[in-house]
Design a protein around this motif. Structure first.
Motif, PDB file in Angstrom:
ATOM      1  N   THR A   1      55.523  49.129  40.582  1.00 24.26           N
ATOM      2  CA  THR A   1      54.379  48.696  39.858  1.00 24.26           C
ATOM      3  C   THR A   1      54.234  49.687  38.975  1.00 24.26           C
ATOM      4  OG1 THR A   1      53.285  50.391  41.808  1.00 24.26           O
ATOM      5  CG2 THR A   1      53.174  48.077  42.385  1.00 24.26           C
ATOM      6  N   ARG A   2      53.432  49.598  38.193  1.00 24.83           N
ATOM      7  CA  ARG A   2      53.275  50.251  36.884  1.00 24.83           C
ATOM      8  C   ARG A   2      52.223  51.287  37.059  1.00 24.83           C
ATOM      9  NH1 ARG A   2      49.493  50.214  32.817  1.00 24.83           N
ATOM     10  NH2 ARG A   2      50.354  51.373  31.141  1.00 24.83           N
ATOM     11  N   ALA A   3      51.117  51.052  37.641  1.00 25.25           N
ATOM     12  CA  ALA A   3      50.026  52.056  37.703  1.00 25.25           C
ATOM     13  C   ALA A   3      49.236  51.858  39.095  1.00 25.25           C
ATOM     14  CB  ALA A   3      49.193  51.660  36.443  1.00 25.25           C
TER      15      ALA A   3
ATOM     16  N   ASN B   1      54.400  56.639  31.912  1.00 28.49           N
ATOM     17  CA  ASN B   1      54.086  55.425  32.256  1.00 28.49           C
ATOM     18  C   ASN B   1      55.294  54.455  31.844  1.00 28.49           C
ATOM     19  OD1 ASN B   1      51.458  55.921  33.329  1.00 28.49           O
ATOM     20  ND2 ASN B   1      50.609  55.150  31.562  1.00 28.49           N
ATOM     21  N   TYR B   2      55.832  54.842  30.578  1.00 28.69           N
ATOM     22  CA  TYR B   2      57.080  54.099  30.090  1.00 28.69           C
ATOM     23  C   TYR B   2      58.258  54.546  31.079  1.00 28.69           C
ATOM     24  CZ  TYR B   2      54.447  51.663  26.578  1.00 28.69           C
ATOM     25  OH  TYR B   2      53.591  50.798  25.880  1.00 28.69           O
ATOM     26  N   ALA B   3      58.410  55.651  31.261  1.00 29.30           N
ATOM     27  CA  ALA B   3      59.620  56.181  32.071  1.00 29.30           C
ATOM     28  C   ALA B   3      59.815  55.524  33.289  1.00 29.30           C
ATOM     29  CB  ALA B   3      59.475  57.746  32.270  1.00 29.30           C
TER      30      ALA B   3
ATOM     31  N   ASP C   1      48.770  42.701  36.540  1.00 30.59           N
ATOM     32  CA  ASP C   1      47.961  43.846  35.854  1.00 30.59           C
ATOM     33  C   ASP C   1      48.344  43.615  34.088  1.00 30.59           C
ATOM     34  OD1 ASP C   1      46.710  45.280  37.292  1.00 30.59           O
ATOM     35  OD2 ASP C   1      48.199  46.865  37.745  1.00 30.59           O
ATOM     36  N   GLU C   2      49.457  43.670  33.711  1.00 26.25           N
ATOM     37  CA  GLU C   2      50.069  43.684  32.406  1.00 26.25           C
ATOM     38  C   GLU C   2      51.708  43.569  32.466  1.00 26.25           C
ATOM     39  OE1 GLU C   2      49.677  46.816  29.470  1.00 26.25           O
ATOM     40  OE2 GLU C   2      48.732  48.139  30.995  1.00 26.25           O
ATOM     41  N   LEU C   3      52.253  43.779  31.283  1.00 25.07           N
ATOM     42  CA  LEU C   3      53.649  43.992  30.915  1.00 25.07           C
ATOM     43  C   LEU C   3      53.884  45.250  30.706  1.00 25.07           C
ATOM     44  CD1 LEU C   3      53.267  40.864  30.252  1.00 25.07           C
ATOM     45  CD2 LEU C   3      54.793  40.946  28.615  1.00 25.07           C
TER      46      LEU C   3
ATOM     47  N   MET D   1      52.416  45.538  27.086  1.00 22.33           N
ATOM     48  CA  MET D   1      51.441  44.443  26.385  1.00 22.33           C
ATOM     49  C   MET D   1      50.630  43.942  27.343  1.00 22.33           C
ATOM     50  SD  MET D   1      53.920  42.300  23.694  1.00 22.33           S
ATOM     51  CE  MET D   1      55.413  42.094  24.839  1.00 22.33           C
ATOM     52  N   ASN D   2      49.448  43.597  26.631  1.00 16.30           N
ATOM     53  CA  ASN D   2      48.361  42.895  27.913  1.00 16.30           C
ATOM     54  C   ASN D   2      48.640  41.550  27.792  1.00 16.30           C
ATOM     55  OD1 ASN D   2      46.268  45.535  26.107  1.00 16.30           O
ATOM     56  ND2 ASN D   2      46.780  45.498  28.441  1.00 16.30           N
ATOM     57  N   VAL D   3      48.068  40.884  28.779  1.00 13.56           N
ATOM     58  CA  VAL D   3      48.329  39.370  28.903  1.00 13.56           C
ATOM     59  C   VAL D   3      47.166  38.417  28.994  1.00 13.56           C
ATOM     60  CG1 VAL D   3      48.634  39.737  31.655  1.00 13.56           C
ATOM     61  CG2 VAL D   3      49.890  37.783  30.423  1.00 13.56           C
TER      62      VAL D   3
ATOM     63  N   ILE E   1      45.211  49.140  33.778  1.00 16.20           N
ATOM     64  CA  ILE E   1      45.527  48.379  32.549  1.00 16.20           C
ATOM     65  C   ILE E   1      45.449  49.465  31.300  1.00 16.20           C
ATOM     66  CG2 ILE E   1      45.038  46.416  31.182  1.00 16.20           C
ATOM     67  CD1 ILE E   1      44.616  45.117  33.960  1.00 16.20           C
ATOM     68  N   LEU E   2      46.328  49.111  30.384  1.00 18.37           N
ATOM     69  CA  LEU E   2      46.092  49.927  29.203  1.00 18.37           C
ATOM     70  C   LEU E   2      45.000  49.005  28.238  1.00 18.37           C
ATOM     71  CD1 LEU E   2      47.034  50.864  26.080  1.00 18.37           C
ATOM     72  CD2 LEU E   2      47.231  52.683  27.798  1.00 18.37           C
ATOM     73  N   PRO E   3      44.157  49.756  27.783  1.00 18.59           N
ATOM     74  CA  PRO E   3      43.092  49.117  27.097  1.00 18.59           C
ATOM     75  C   PRO E   3      43.587  48.903  25.662  1.00 18.59           C
ATOM     76  CG  PRO E   3      42.406  51.349  27.235  1.00 18.59           C
ATOM     77  CD  PRO E   3      43.508  51.250  28.278  1.00 18.59           C
ATOM     78  N   GLY E   4      44.562  47.755  25.525  1.00 17.92           N
ATOM     79  CA  GLY E   4      44.986  47.253  24.204  1.00 17.92           C
ATOM     80  C   GLY E   4      43.803  46.992  23.145  1.00 17.92           C
ATOM     81  N   ILE E   5      44.360  47.524  21.839  1.00 17.58           N
ATOM     82  CA  ILE E   5      43.370  47.271  20.612  1.00 17.58           C
ATOM     83  C   ILE E   5      43.771  45.741  20.303  1.00 17.58           C
ATOM     84  CG2 ILE E   5      42.857  48.032  18.330  1.00 17.58           C
ATOM     85  CD1 ILE E   5      43.925  50.979  19.460  1.00 17.58           C
TER      86      ILE E   5
ATOM     87  N   CYS F   1      50.175  40.511  24.131  1.00 18.51           N
ATOM     88  CA  CYS F   1      49.773  40.963  22.939  1.00 18.51           C
ATOM     89  C   CYS F   1      49.801  42.664  22.947  1.00 18.51           C
ATOM     90  CB  CYS F   1      48.261  40.408  22.726  1.00 18.51           C
ATOM     91  SG  CYS F   1      46.919  41.217  23.617  1.00 18.51           S
ATOM     92  N   GLY F   2      50.249  42.842  21.856  1.00 22.64           N
ATOM     93  CA  GLY F   2      50.194  44.558  21.460  1.00 22.64           C
ATOM     94  C   GLY F   2      50.694  44.474  19.996  1.00 22.64           C
ATOM     95  N   THR F   3      50.449  45.711  19.681  1.00 22.47           N
ATOM     96  CA  THR F   3      50.715  46.100  18.092  1.00 22.47           C
ATOM     97  C   THR F   3      51.997  45.668  17.827  1.00 22.47           C
ATOM     98  OG1 THR F   3      49.169  47.866  18.089  1.00 22.47           O
ATOM     99  CG2 THR F   3      50.743  47.919  16.340  1.00 22.47           C
TER     100      THR F   3
HETATM  101  C1  LIG Z   1      50.166  50.287  23.743  1.00 25.88           C
HETATM  102  C2  LIG Z   1      50.087  49.427  25.147  1.00 25.88           C
HETATM  103  C3  LIG Z   1      49.540  47.970  25.016  1.00 25.88           C
HETATM  104  C4  LIG Z   1      49.055  47.569  23.783  1.00 25.88           C
HETATM  105  O1  LIG Z   1      48.153  48.164  23.053  1.00 25.88           O
HETATM  106  P1  LIG Z   1      47.791  47.962  21.610  1.00 25.88           P
HETATM  107  O2  LIG Z   1      46.601  48.749  21.296  1.00 25.88           O
HETATM  108  O3  LIG Z   1      47.384  46.387  21.398  1.00 25.88           O
HETATM  109  O4  LIG Z   1      48.789  47.883  20.653  1.00 25.88           O
HETATM  110  C5  LIG Z   1      49.414  47.432  26.232  1.00 25.88           C
HETATM  111  N1  LIG Z   1      50.016  47.972  27.350  1.00 25.88           N
HETATM  112  C6  LIG Z   1      50.557  49.221  27.479  1.00 25.88           C
HETATM  113  C7  LIG Z   1      51.088  49.558  28.681  1.00 25.88           C
HETATM  114  C8  LIG Z   1      50.745  49.960  26.125  1.00 25.88           C
HETATM  115  O5  LIG Z   1      51.115  51.056  26.233  1.00 25.88           O
END
Ligand SMILES: *Cc1c(COP(=O)(O)O)cnc(C)c1O
Length: 365
Positions: A193-195, A208-210, A239-241, A244-246, A264-268, A309-311
């Motif tokens: 799991t991630r979080a 979180n990435y580690a 949750d998410e990738l 990236m969010n899903v 979940i990371l609040p993606g922009i 989705c993600g930056t």
């Molecule tokens: C940065 C990130 C995202 C995407 O966020 P954006 O603001 O859309 O780039 C999604 N999930 C995780 C875990 C992230 O670190």
């Protein structure tokens, strides 16, 4: 410095920048995260002193004591955003204020000092300004900006550090999808799991990435591009990738994405997609989606499209899903019409090719 005080940036141009010819060669095919510009921004922090010594200087290694706190207890956070060459020849950032706010929120969670929004935004403008020749002009290219901050105090005791270093570096990147947008295959991790609730899932921290890398490696072993994490409590809810969010797109045109409950990371990009899809007339909802429901809806055809989705990649269609019990495809496995349309709207706004009715685009040059 505290609150709204202004930080003065000392500019020390790189005395030996990369030559124009070498830069052009690097920009022809930069890939992702391998090529870096001539400069970086650094700002220091110490308890009692606040933020000080803001500099734009030659990009260079950072001398570090082996007892620097970050190397032991991982007090580190980061952001990721892009500078775009606008269609009118200017340079723009997409919602950098949201990155500044999230950077501050991540800092609070990790018991780190908050860099004032103004200093964060100015650091971006300084670096993009001095390294503007590094913005790729190729279609889909951009200058990826990586702000980060870590505990630099030399101390092995376990407590929030009292010295930090903020750094901003930039990396020209090519189009994420060179041969057109390709759907990815995802692996639903049964083991990792991630979080967890109460954990650091909503903070953009290196830790979180580690923790996600072994699951990502497992995804690759199963022939997948990315890993999907289920919730840590029931191992049931999506949750998410890893980064990236899903989103799920149904046959009635509605879009659903899991709610921000702290894991979940609040993606922009996520938030922007919610707004754009709603404006385009889609019903949007932030609702839990279980993995069983994902499978059942893909089988019945009620689920038409899924995208991440993600930056970095903006919007990536998810075509196939693999898990220990088998695999299934979503829709016909190709990029869906809603996915591609939302993607186009977003990219057009980012490039200045469409009306910026939400005021998301910040012009820096
Ligand atoms: C940065 C990130 C995202 C995407 O966020 P954006 O603001 O859309 O780039 C999604 N999930 C995780 C875990 C992230 O670190």
């Amino acid at each position: 410095m505290s609150g709204g005080d202004k930080l003065d940036f000392e500019i020390r141009p790189n005395p030996a920048p990369v030559s124009a010819a070498d830069r052009a060669a690097l920009l022809a095919n930069p890939g992702f995260g391998r090529v870096f510009t001539d400069h970086m921004v650094t700002i220091r922090y110490a308890d009692g002193k606040g933020w000080y010594d803001a500099r734009v200087e030659a990009r260079a290694p950072i001398p570090m004591d082996p007892a620097s706190a970050v190397l032991h207890y991982a007090q580190e956070i980061f952001e990721g955003l892009k500078a775009y060459q606008s269609v009118d020849g200017g340079v723009t950032l997409f919602r950098p204020e949201a990155n500044a706010a999230r950077f501050a929120a991540s800092a609070r969670r990790m018991a780190m000092p908050e860099l004032p929004e103004q200093a964060f935004l100015e650091s971006l403008e300084h670096l993009v300004g001095i390294d503007r020749d590094w913005i790729p002009s190729v279609e889909g290219g951009s200058l990826y900006l990586r702000p980060f901050m870590f505990a630099s105090e030399v101390f092995l005791g376990v407590r929030p550090a009292n010295e930090y270093l903020y750094v901003l570096i930039a990396s020209p990147v090519g189009s994420y999808f060179s041969g057109g947008v390709q759907p990815v295959t995802v692996w639903v991790s049964p083991d990792y799991t991630r979080a967890a609730p109460g954990g650091t899932g909503a903070a953009k921290c290196g830790g979180n990435y580690a923790a996600s890398l072994v699951a990502q490696a497992e995804a690759i072993e199963h022939g997948c591009d990315q890993v999907v994490f289920l919730d840590a409590v029931e191992r049931r809810w999506v949750d998410e990738l890893g980064g990236m969010n899903v989103f799920f797109v149904y046959d009635d045109g509605s879009l659903v994405t899991p709610p921000l409950t702290g894991t979940i990371l609040p993606g922009i990009t996520r938030e922007s997609v919610l707004r754009l899809a709603e404006r385009a007339g889609h019903t949007v909802a932030e609702q839990p989606v279980s993995f069983e429901q994902w499978q059942a809806d893909a089988a019945s055809g009620r689920l038409r499209e899924v995208f991440a989705c993600g930056t970095a990649a903006v919007i990536t269609p998810i075509g196939e899903v693999r898990h220990p019990g088998g695999s299934f495809t979503v829709g016909d496995g190709g990029p869906g019409a809603v996915t591609m349309s939302v993607r186009q709207q977003l990219v057009d706004i980012q490039r200045g090719a469409a009306d910026d009715e939400y005021g998301w685009v910040r012009r820096v040059r």
